[in-house]
Design a protein around this motif. Structure first.
Motif, short mmCIF file in Angstrom:
data_model
loop_
_atom_site.label_atom_id
_atom_site.label_comp_id
_atom_site.label_asym_id
_atom_site.label_seq_id
_atom_site.Cartn_x
_atom_site.Cartn_y
_atom_site.Cartn_z
N GLN A 61 0.87 -1.17 0.00
CA GLN A 61 0.00 0.00 0.00
C GLN A 61 0.91 1.22 0.00
O GLN A 61 2.05 1.16 0.47
N THR A 62 0.42 2.35 -0.52
CA THR A 62 1.24 3.55 -0.54
C THR A 62 0.46 4.75 -0.05
O THR A 62 -0.78 4.78 -0.08
N TRP A 63 1.20 5.75 0.39
CA TRP A 63 0.67 7.03 0.80
C TRP A 63 1.62 8.08 0.26
O TRP A 63 2.84 7.94 0.38
N VAL A 68 6.96 12.64 -1.97
CA VAL A 68 7.46 11.37 -1.44
C VAL A 68 6.32 10.38 -1.35
O VAL A 68 5.23 10.71 -0.87
N GLU A 69 6.57 9.18 -1.85
CA GLU A 69 5.60 8.08 -1.75
C GLU A 69 6.14 7.07 -0.75
O GLU A 69 7.23 6.51 -0.95
N ARG A 70 5.43 6.85 0.33
CA ARG A 70 5.82 5.89 1.37
C ARG A 70 4.99 4.64 1.22
O ARG A 70 3.81 4.70 0.89
N SER A 71 5.61 3.48 1.48
CA SER A 71 4.91 2.21 1.32
C SER A 71 4.88 1.43 2.62
O SER A 71 5.77 1.57 3.48
N PHE A 72 3.82 0.62 2.75
CA PHE A 72 3.62 -0.18 3.96
C PHE A 72 2.77 -1.38 3.60
O PHE A 72 2.14 -1.43 2.54
N TYR A 82 10.33 4.03 0.91
CA TYR A 82 9.82 5.22 0.22
C TYR A 82 10.53 5.43 -1.11
O TYR A 82 11.60 4.91 -1.37
N ARG A 83 9.87 6.23 -1.94
CA ARG A 83 10.43 6.77 -3.19
C ARG A 83 10.30 8.29 -3.09
O ARG A 83 9.31 8.79 -2.58
N ASP A 84 11.31 8.98 -3.60
CA ASP A 84 11.32 10.44 -3.54
C ASP A 84 11.40 10.96 -4.97
O ASP A 84 12.26 10.52 -5.74
N PRO A 88 14.68 10.00 -8.79
CA PRO A 88 13.95 9.10 -9.69
C PRO A 88 14.72 7.79 -9.93
O PRO A 88 15.94 7.77 -10.01
N GLY A 89 13.95 6.70 -9.99
CA GLY A 89 14.52 5.39 -10.25
C GLY A 89 15.16 4.73 -9.06
O GLY A 89 15.82 3.70 -9.20
#
Length: 135
Positions: A61-63, A68-72, A82-84, A88-89
């Protein structure tokens, strides 16, 4: 670490997992407020991989907020990483998500200027006032 080593991680319940055969690109502490809020801890430690080097088992799941996309894990709630948008990449996984976190000692401190005053980590690692990666 050599490039043939398998790096694995999983959530507490095991529904979400990830593996990479390529070495990490970064292992770090982060003292920013967002990472503290996400982890519920006074500092976050993470390991970064190139997105193309990761294979996923299950769908986290992501928020998303502020680039920034954080996953849990939607089942057990474990923080994954997370991805920021500024990186990228790249994907940064929480050390708590890694199956052998002891293999990924942090090599620097990011956002040292935001470190909580009562938290003292006695090491000789480089400390950056803000973002540790110049982009």
């Amino acid at each position: 670490m050599n490039g043939e080593k398998l790096h694995t991680g999983s959530c507490r319940c095991g529904l979400i997992g990830a593996e990479a055969r390529a070495d990490p690109i970064l292992c770090s502490y982060c003292h920013c407020r967002d990472c503290r809020k996400q982890t519920g801890a006074p500092v976050m430690a993470f390991v970064g991989f190139r997105e193309g080097d990761l294979a996923w088992l299950g769908q986290p799941q992501t928020w998303r907020s502020g680039g920034v996309e954080r996953s849990f894990c939607g089942n057990c709630g474990s923080q994954i990483g997370y991805r920021d948008d500024q990186l990228p990449g790249e994907v940064y996984l929480s050390l708590g998500f890694m199956d052998a976190p002891e293999n990924y000692p942090p090599t620097l401190h990011a956002f040292e200027s935001r470190r909580l005053p009562f938290l003292h980590l006695d090491d000789d690692l480089p400390r950056y006032a803000g973002f540790s990666i110049g982009r």
